[in-house]
Design a protein around this motif. Sequence first.
Motif, PDB file in Angstrom:
ATOM      1  N   ARG A 221     144.594  13.421-113.809  1.00  0.00           N
ATOM      2  CA  ARG A 221     145.083  14.632-114.469  1.00  0.00           C
ATOM      3  C   ARG A 221     145.789  14.272-115.777  1.00  0.00           C
ATOM      4  NH1 ARG A 221     149.964  17.289-114.430  1.00  0.00           N
ATOM      5  NH2 ARG A 221     149.893  19.554-114.872  1.00  0.00           N
ATOM      6  N   GLU A 223     148.380  15.358-118.388  1.00  0.00           N
ATOM      7  CA  GLU A 223     149.492  16.296-118.516  1.00  0.00           C
ATOM      8  C   GLU A 223     149.555  16.867-119.932  1.00  0.00           C
ATOM      9  OE1 GLU A 223     153.135  14.744-117.047  1.00  0.00           O
ATOM     10  OE2 GLU A 223     152.288  14.226-115.075  1.00  0.00           O
ATOM     11  N   GLU A 254     148.861   5.388-118.529  1.00  0.00           N
ATOM     12  CA  GLU A 254     148.901   6.600-117.708  1.00  0.00           C
ATOM     13  C   GLU A 254     148.874   7.837-118.609  1.00  0.00           C
ATOM     14  OE1 GLU A 254     152.221   6.588-115.111  1.00  0.00           O
ATOM     15  OE2 GLU A 254     151.562   4.815-113.970  1.00  0.00           O
ATOM     16  N   THR A 255     148.313   8.928-118.057  1.00  0.00           N
ATOM     17  CA  THR A 255     148.162  10.163-118.840  1.00  0.00           C
ATOM     18  C   THR A 255     149.269  11.168-118.520  1.00  0.00           C
ATOM     19  OG1 THR A 255     146.648  11.020-117.160  1.00  0.00           O
ATOM     20  CG2 THR A 255     145.675   9.858-119.036  1.00  0.00           C
ATOM     21  N   SER A 256     150.466  10.675-118.316  1.00  0.00           N
ATOM     22  CA  SER A 256     151.596  11.527-117.949  1.00  0.00           C
ATOM     23  C   SER A 256     152.464  11.806-119.176  1.00  0.00           C
ATOM     24  CB  SER A 256     152.434  10.823-116.882  1.00  0.00           C
ATOM     25  OG  SER A 256     152.969   9.622-117.410  1.00  0.00           O
ATOM     26  N   THR A 257     153.407  12.717-118.980  1.00  0.00           N
ATOM     27  CA  THR A 257     154.336  13.055-120.059  1.00  0.00           C
ATOM     28  C   THR A 257     155.152  11.836-120.469  1.00  0.00           C
ATOM     29  OG1 THR A 257     154.489  15.341-119.280  1.00  0.00           O
ATOM     30  CG2 THR A 257     156.289  14.524-120.682  1.00  0.00           C
ATOM     31  N   SER A 259     154.208   8.876-120.809  1.00  0.00           N
ATOM     32  CA  SER A 259     153.440   7.980-121.684  1.00  0.00           C
ATOM     33  C   SER A 259     153.141   8.596-123.047  1.00  0.00           C
ATOM     34  CB  SER A 259     152.113   7.599-121.010  1.00  0.00           C
ATOM     35  OG  SER A 259     152.344   6.938-119.779  1.00  0.00           O
TER      36      SER A 259
END
Length: 954
Positions: A221, A223, A254-257, A259
Amino acid sequence: MTDARFPGLLEREVESTAIQDAVKAASQGHSGLLLVEGPAGIGKTRLLRVARAAADELGLNVARAVGSELERDFAFGVVRQLFEPLLARTEHSEQDALWEGPASQAQEIFTTTTGLTAGDFAVLHGLYWLTANTSHNRPLVVVVDDLQWCDIPSLRYLVYLLPRIEDLSLLIVIALRTGETPTDALLLQQITANPVVQVLRPRPLSALATALLLDRALPGRVEQDFAAACHEAAGGNPLLLCELARTIVADGLETSTASATRVADLGPRAVDQLVAARLARLPQECIALARAVAVLGGHTDLTLAAALGGHDLTTALEAAAGLERAGILHVRYHDGLLTLSFVHPLIRTAVYGSENLADRATAHLRAARLLADAGATPERIAAHLLRVTPTGDGDTVAMLRAAAAQASRRGSPQAAVTYLERALHEPPSDTELSATLLEAGQIAEAVDNDAAVRYLRQALALTADPLSRAEIARLLGQLFLLLGQFEKAAAVWSEALAELPPGQEDLARRLHAGLINLGVLAPGLAHLRAKASQLRDLPFHDSLGGRELVGLIACWEACRGEPMAIGHAHAALSDDILITQAPGGSALPGAYFALVPADDAAVIQSIETAIAQAYRRGAVRDLVPALAYRALARLRRGDLAAAEADARECETAIDSSAMAVARPFLGPFLAHILLEQGRTAEAEAALTWMGLPDPLPPNGPLFFYLEAQARLLRTQGHLRHALHTALAAGDRFAALDGSNPAICGWRTEAAQCLHILDRADEARALAAEELTFARRWGAPWALGRALRVNGLVAAKDDGLEFLREAVKVLENSSARLEHAKALAHLGAALRRAGHRRDASPHLRQALDLATRCGASPLAEFARDELKAAGGRPRRPELTGPGSLTFSESRIAELAAGGATNRQIAQDLYVTVKTVEVHLSAVYRKLGITSRAQLPAALRSPRPANAPSRSVGAR
C-alpha cells in the motif's frame, strides 16, 4: 482518467481521442498532421503507440521511425526506417506499382548499388510519389518519434510533403521533445508551423494520477503522504515517476508516510542518475552489454552487441534478460533477428553518458570495424567514425569518402559534406588531400557556398597540373559569382586562362564565357564587356565551351539591343547540350535572357525541356532559372495564372536553397505579374522578399528591381519617387551598356510619370528614344509597348497613329496582354476624340482579352471606357477552347490523349488534386461531362451543348 483500450495511459483522454479521431479521418481519405510536443518522459511515445494501434485496428498502412542522436547524420535514416519495412512486406509482384512514375527516382535511397546521381530535389519528388503510391489503395499513417533528432534529408522530405499532403490519404503523427537542440531548427520550424498541424501538449500528471501509477508500480500500500512526495519529486513526469519507483524498489524503501522525507532526497536526481545507480547494481556483463547497445543505437542485433561488449552469445543473452528485468532494455524479434533497444531514449542517454569520452570513442571505432566486417553500408559505418578521435588513419578516410559518395548519390549533399569534413580532419594523406578537398568543394556548393569556396581554394593551392588547376578555377570562379564577389571571380578565371596550355579550346571558351558574364553583371568590369566584342568574331566551336561562350555573348548583345543576339542564342541552345551538360551554368539562362525578350517562338520548348531535365536531375540550381524565365515568358504572353504558378514554385525553391543570386531576377518578374492582376500589396512584398540592402550594392542586374519598383510606386501614386526610381534603373542599365527596352523599359516607365506630372516635352522625348531602340530590336512586345506609351504621351492627333500601329504590331503576336492594353488605350483615345462607334469594338476586344489573361485592372479600365463610349459590355468569352488558360489547355490536351490524372500529375510535376481542379474548369468552359468529349470539344470553336459539372475522376 484512463482509456479502456489503452490502460497504461493516465490523464491522456483528450490526446488519445484526438489521435483516434485523426486516424479515423485518415481511414476515410482525409489527410492531417498531428504534433505531440513536450519534455522528455511526458508520455509522447505512448501516445504515438495509440496512433499505431488505432491504425492497425482499422487496417491502415503504418510506417514508423524514431530519430536518433547517433544517426542524425545518416542520410535518409528516418525515411529508410519508414519505408524499408513497408517495401519488405509488399509482395514482389506489387512492388512495381509502388515505384511507378517519378517514385523510381528515390530507389537509390534503398539500395546499395551505385547508380546515376540524383539531385536532392529529384529524390524528394520521388519520395513524394512513393508516399502517394503507398497510400493510393490504402491510407497510410506515418509515425515519427523524436523528430528533433531526425536527419536533415528526412526532415526535408517531410517539409516537401506537407504542402502536398491534402492530395494524399495520409496522416503524419510526430513527437517532438522540447528543450533539445534540433538537427536543423529552420526545417523543424517549417514542419511545426505548418497551417495543417494540430498540436497536442500532454500535461504533467496530477497528484491523483501519480498515486494510481505508484499503486501499479510499487508493492504494498502506498500511503498518501508518500505518493504526494513522489509527485512533487517527479513533477508529474511519467517517466521520472517510473524510474523513481524502480529506484524505490531497488533501495527497498518503504512506501509509508515515514519514508516520504527520503523521497525528497531522490527527487533532484535526474533520470540518468537514477539509471546509473540502478545499472551499478547489475553484473558487469549487463553493464558492458548496455553500453554496447548505447554505442550501436537503434534496434541492435544481439550478435553485434555481444561482439562489441566482448561476450559470447549465451552470456550476452543472459545479460540482455537481466537488463530487460531491470527495465533498461527491450528484447524483441525484429526482421527475423533478436534485437535489443532501450525502453526510452533517456535511458540510452544515461547509459551512454556513464562511460568516459575516450572509452566511447574507442567503442565507436570498434563498432565501425565490426560493421565493416559485417558488410554494412559506408554511411552506417561513417555514423560511428564521426565520433572517433582523428588519428590519420587511411582506412577511416577511405570509408568516409565512400560514405560521402553514397550520400551524394542518394541526394543528400548535407550528409556528404559532413563525412568529407570529418575525413579532412583525419586528415587524408598528401596524395589524397587535394582530391578530397575537390570532392568537398563540389558537393558543398549545394549546401554552403562559403565552405565550398574554402575547400576549392585549398584544392587549387595544392594542385600543380595546369588543366586540373583550370578546371578547379572554373568551379571556384562560378562560386565567387554566386556570392556576388565578381572581382575575385574575374581574377581566378583570368589567371586560369593565362596558365592554360595551347589547344584547350573548349575549356578556354568556358572561362571566357564566365568573364563575359561578369562583364554583364558588374559595371566596373567594362574591359570584360569590350572583350566580348572581340570574342564574338571567333568561329563557332561545336563543344560545350563553344555553346557557353556564344550563349553569354548573346546575353551581352541582347542588353545592347543587337538583333544578332537571337541567332547566337539559338546556336547556344543547339542540340540541348547546355541543358544536358551544363544546366546550372550561366550560359543557358544567358540564352533565355536574349530569347524571351525577343518573343521567340521556340524558346518555350527549350525552357520546357530544361525544366523537365531539372526535375529528373533534381538540382534546384538547374530548376530555378528555367522556372524564372518561363514565368517571364508566360507574363509576356499574358498567361498570368501560369506565370504566377511558376514564379511561386521558383520562390519556394529559392527559399529552400542557397540560390539567393536568383532573387534579383525572380522578385521583379513576380512583382510585374502581380501588378498586372491589381495585387499591389503582394507586388510590394515580392520586391521586399529580395532582401536588398540600402543603399543598393553596385553589382548585379538591379535595374530589374528598380524598374519594377518604379512601376509599383507609379501605381501607388508616388509619381516623383517613381520617376526618380525609373531614372535610376536607366543609369544602372546604361552602366552595363544596356539600351534594349525589351529587357528594361525604364524610359517608358519614366515617360508615363512625366506625362502625369505635366512635363510633356520630357515625356515625349524619352518615349521617342524608347521607340527608336524598340524598332531596332524588333520584337512585338517591346515595340508595341513603346508605340502604346508614345500614343499616350503624344499630342492629340499623333497619339491615335501610334496606338493604331501598336495594335497592328501586336495583333498577330504572342503578346496577348500587351495587345489588350493597346486595344484598350486606342479605344479610349477614339472615344475621347469623339469616335465612339469606332471605339467600341476595340474596347470589347480589349475587355475580352484582359479577362482571359486575368488582368483585372485593365479589364476594369476597358469596361469603364466601353460604358463611356455608349457600348454595353457583353460578357467576355469565358467558354470554349479560346477561354482556356495555358495550364488548362495543356492538361486538357494530355487528358484528351488518354493520360490519367495521375500520369498528368507525374508528367507536369503537380499534384493529382491540381489536375482535378484544372479539369473541372476545362469541363465547365467546354460544356462537357466526360473525357471522351474532350478531343472534339478542344477542336470546336464553340462550347459543346451539354451541362457542365465538376470532375474529380482519376
